[in-house]
Design a protein around this motif. Sequence first.
Motif: not given
Length: 326
Positions: A82, A84, A108, A247
């Motif tokens: 993931t 960001k 999530k 994200q």
Amino acid sequence: MPLSIERSVLFCVDDKSKVDIGEPGSAVSTGVRGKKSIVPVSSTLSALDHDMQSKLSLTPSVALKVGVPESIEESFYRGNVTVKYKDSVFQPSTPFRHAVEMEQILTKGGANDAVPPILMIFSDGGPDHRITYHSVKLALIVLFKKLNLDMLIAGRSAPGHSWLNPAERIMSILNLALQNAALIRAECRPEFETTLNGANSMADIRKNAERVEGLKAAWVQSASPVIELLEERTNRLSLQSKRFECQPAASDDEVKQFEEQVLALIDEDITLGQYQEKNVKAKAAYQQFLADHCRQRHYLFQIRKCGNEACCRPPQSYKWGPAICT
């Protein structure tokens, strides 16, 4: 599969070096050089070098949810990644921002039911992950309580040994998204650009944002197209056939609300923002929690749920056995 693997999750986390973004009219190269670029013969391929001073930069935060192998001989360099992208000016990496973003990754689906009871986090021990700092300890304790974990273990590598962190190896893949790219932020309204032209550092931009109404929102909006572009390129990447996921970074309000839980969940006498040893050594409830629930070492910080129903309220489905609290 062994029970310990089913009930635990391991994250390796790290921040990549900042990605500089050019000012309007002056695109800046990301500095990641690869193969030659293909452009129309009528175009000119040009961009400022990445070491040019720029006001806007983005910090990619990487979290590798490790697919823990059943055998110690197998590699830990696998799992779900993931990413960001955070504005370095108004979204700096802090212990509480990291904790909020870890909670977002784990929940999530919108519920804590699927979160394994044992959470392990491994980092390179930078200032925002250094487990000897009380700010980091407080953020981890709030995360531990909000997720109703049985155990949280945070470890860090020794200085100069960040190569041991599997998340470091993700950066070479992430470079593919930044390769052959010249980035530029969108132009703000003229009055905001005039103010920004007089700012020579991130601190200057933050001070101006406090003084000039709407400057912060305009700055965030000018960075949005670049973030969307990088997220689109990053989503094409994969680690062993598992696609990267992007994200949004945690908002200021989310970080503030999370940090305020320090008062409700740990010690109401703590002053928010003052987390040095001299500020917290006399906070009775916090020090008692550290003594009863935590094991503190130079490279390891462990929080464990006790058997005291009034203290920790362990779930019926999973118990540690004898209480360690009195």
